[in-house]
Design a protein around this motif. Structure first.
Motif, PDB file in Angstrom:
ATOM      1  N   TYR A 116      54.819  18.650  40.522  1.00  0.00           N
ATOM      2  CA  TYR A 116      54.713  17.865  41.740  1.00  0.00           C
ATOM      3  C   TYR A 116      53.289  17.104  41.823  1.00  0.00           C
ATOM      4  CZ  TYR A 116      58.959  20.142  43.163  1.00  0.00           C
ATOM      5  OH  TYR A 116      60.357  20.855  42.891  1.00  0.00           O
ATOM      6  N   GLN A 117      52.519  17.032  40.627  1.00  0.00           N
ATOM      7  CA  GLN A 117      51.464  16.493  40.596  1.00  0.00           C
ATOM      8  C   GLN A 117      50.335  16.743  41.782  1.00  0.00           C
ATOM      9  OE1 GLN A 117      51.788  12.210  39.230  1.00  0.00           O
ATOM     10  NE2 GLN A 117      53.579  12.801  38.349  1.00  0.00           N
ATOM     11  N   ASP A 118      50.218  18.102  42.007  1.00  0.00           N
ATOM     12  CA  ASP A 118      49.323  18.308  43.112  1.00  0.00           C
ATOM     13  C   ASP A 118      48.361  18.763  42.513  1.00  0.00           C
ATOM     14  OD1 ASP A 118      47.934  20.001  45.168  1.00  0.00           O
ATOM     15  OD2 ASP A 118      49.855  20.789  46.010  1.00  0.00           O
ATOM     16  N   ALA A 119      47.124  18.037  42.442  1.00  0.00           N
ATOM     17  CA  ALA A 119      45.939  18.100  41.732  1.00  0.00           C
ATOM     18  C   ALA A 119      45.105  19.293  42.398  1.00  0.00           C
ATOM     19  CB  ALA A 119      44.967  16.758  41.620  1.00  0.00           C
ATOM     20  N   ASN A 120      44.982  19.457  43.673  1.00  0.00           N
ATOM     21  CA  ASN A 120      44.245  20.639  44.396  1.00  0.00           C
ATOM     22  C   ASN A 120      44.948  21.906  43.958  1.00  0.00           C
ATOM     23  OD1 ASN A 120      42.515  18.639  45.592  1.00  0.00           O
ATOM     24  ND2 ASN A 120      43.681  18.425  47.345  1.00  0.00           N
ATOM     25  N   LYS A 121      46.077  21.753  44.089  1.00  0.00           N
ATOM     26  CA  LYS A 121      46.592  23.228  43.623  1.00  0.00           C
ATOM     27  C   LYS A 121      46.489  23.484  42.311  1.00  0.00           C
ATOM     28  CE  LYS A 121      49.317  26.697  45.011  1.00  0.00           C
ATOM     29  NZ  LYS A 121      48.761  27.566  46.334  1.00  0.00           N
ATOM     30  N   ALA A 156      52.803  23.050  40.610  1.00  0.00           N
ATOM     31  CA  ALA A 156      51.917  21.957  40.881  1.00  0.00           C
ATOM     32  C   ALA A 156      51.959  20.875  40.039  1.00  0.00           C
ATOM     33  CB  ALA A 156      50.207  22.882  40.862  1.00  0.00           C
ATOM     34  N   ARG A 208      43.585  22.003  32.648  1.00  0.00           N
ATOM     35  CA  ARG A 208      44.199  21.282  33.465  1.00  0.00           C
ATOM     36  C   ARG A 208      44.081  19.827  32.637  1.00  0.00           C
ATOM     37  NH1 ARG A 208      41.760  18.335  39.148  1.00  0.00           N
ATOM     38  NH2 ARG A 208      43.101  16.670  39.067  1.00  0.00           N
ATOM     39  N   ASP A 214      44.375  32.399  47.110  1.00  0.00           N
ATOM     40  CA  ASP A 214      45.434  32.342  46.604  1.00  0.00           C
ATOM     41  C   ASP A 214      45.896  32.877  45.302  1.00  0.00           C
ATOM     42  OD1 ASP A 214      46.322  29.398  47.470  1.00  0.00           O
ATOM     43  OD2 ASP A 214      44.149  29.454  47.655  1.00  0.00           O
ATOM     44  N   GLU A 237      47.548  17.394  32.007  1.00  0.00           N
ATOM     45  CA  GLU A 237      47.732  16.117  32.726  1.00  0.00           C
ATOM     46  C   GLU A 237      47.883  15.088  31.737  1.00  0.00           C
ATOM     47  OE1 GLU A 237      45.545  16.695  37.045  1.00  0.00           O
ATOM     48  OE2 GLU A 237      44.223  15.689  35.352  1.00  0.00           O
ATOM     49  N   GLN A 268      56.755  18.373  33.443  1.00  0.00           N
ATOM     50  CA  GLN A 268      57.102  17.128  34.570  1.00  0.00           C
ATOM     51  C   GLN A 268      58.736  17.290  34.673  1.00  0.00           C
ATOM     52  OE1 GLN A 268      55.120  14.874  36.203  1.00  0.00           O
ATOM     53  NE2 GLN A 268      53.734  16.549  35.556  1.00  0.00           N
ATOM     54  N   TYR A 328      53.443  29.135  39.701  1.00  0.00           N
ATOM     55  CA  TYR A 328      52.619  28.093  40.714  1.00  0.00           C
ATOM     56  C   TYR A 328      52.011  26.980  39.865  1.00  0.00           C
ATOM     57  CZ  TYR A 328      53.489  31.627  44.317  1.00  0.00           C
ATOM     58  OH  TYR A 328      53.943  32.631  45.273  1.00  0.00           O
TER      59      TYR A 328
END
Length: 265
Positions: free
Chosen positions: A239-244, A236, A254, A226, A258, A264, A232
């Motif tokens: 869109y609250q994409d925790a894995n990304k 992430a 992180r 990646d 959060e 946001q 990016y």
């Protein structure tokens, strides 16, 4: 993280005792960027994320050292990390400010010796990506030079006046970006080789060929992994994409993103 840790380990491989006693990592935030508008995170939050990254960096260094030599949980490499703020958008100006700072002159925090230039003993290594290298050699940041013939009448070009002192005290450690936008490793190495030619890119834009001796090209992430990008990372977070987000930033950073609901909007 890879750029910072790999630099320290390369310095240690050359001279372990000197690397540990004489090296510091400076995380420098410029409130004026040469190309980009400030992103939607307040400067105090950005400083907090820098502090969080510093913590993650020191932890990563200790963990890697324990993995390599099998030492105990409290041992490992310790490197001081400094957080810096400046208003200067260009690398040559940032470098000059660092060199002139009494904190980085001679021994850290000690006063200058009268009549002695302590900055000669300090080498700056700027950790940059390949995309930043392209910008550093863009003549638009230094003023117009129409032709090579013009240099014979005006002496040093605007780029030489700016980057000559920079490369006298600094190196560029350039991490290659092998993604679609910047091409593969071969293309990026070819770009640097073109800089070195007698009639190559550097001389065409008013630079000096010997600067290339102050540029170290190093491999970044392996092809197919990646791409690490602040764009990016912000997406992430939005869109609250925790894995990304886990792939893009370190754990403490992180947490701040959060906890403060950053990016946001």
């Amino acid at each position: 993280m890879h750029m910072a840790t790999s630099t320290i380990y390369d310095l240690m491989a050359k001279d372990p005792s000197k690397a540990l006693s004489n090296s510091r990592l400076l995380l420098l935030l410029s409130v004026n960027n040469a190309d980009k508008a400030p992103k939607p995170a307040a400067f105090d939050k950005r400083l907090a994320m820098m502090w969080a990254f510093a913590w993650d960096f020191q932890r990563a260094m200790r963990q890697e050292q324990r993995r390599v030599d099998g030492t105990g949980p409290t041992s490992g490499v310790s490197i001081d990390v400094d957080l810096g703020l400046c208003t200067l958008p260009y690398f040559h100006a940032k470098s000059a400010a660092i060199a002139e700072s009494t904190f980085y002159s001679g021994k850290y925090g000690e006063k200058h010796d009268e009549g002695k230039d302590n900055t000669e003993t300090m080498e700056q290594i700027f950790l940059v990506g390949y995309d930043t290298l392209i910008r550093i050699f863009n003549p638009k940041y230094y003023g117009p030079v129409e032709t090579i013939a013009q240099l014979t009448t005006v002496g040093q070009s605007p780029m030489q006046k700016a980057l000559g002192p920079f490369f006298a005290r600094s190196r560029l450690r350039v991490t290659m970006r092998t993604d679609d936008e910047w091409g593969g490793m071969e293309e990026q190495i070819a770009y640097v080789e073109d800089l070195m030619k007698e009639d190559g890119l550097l001389q065409k834009v008013g630079g000096a060929r010997d600067w290339v001796n102050r540029i170290d090209m190093v491999e970044g992430l392996k092809a197919g992994t990646d791409v690490i990008s602040s764009t990016y990372a912000r997406a992430a977070a939005k869109y609250q994409d925790a894995n990304k987000l886990d792939l893009m930033v370190t754990p403490e950073v992180r947490w701040w993103i959060e906890h403060e609901s950053l990016y946001q909007e």
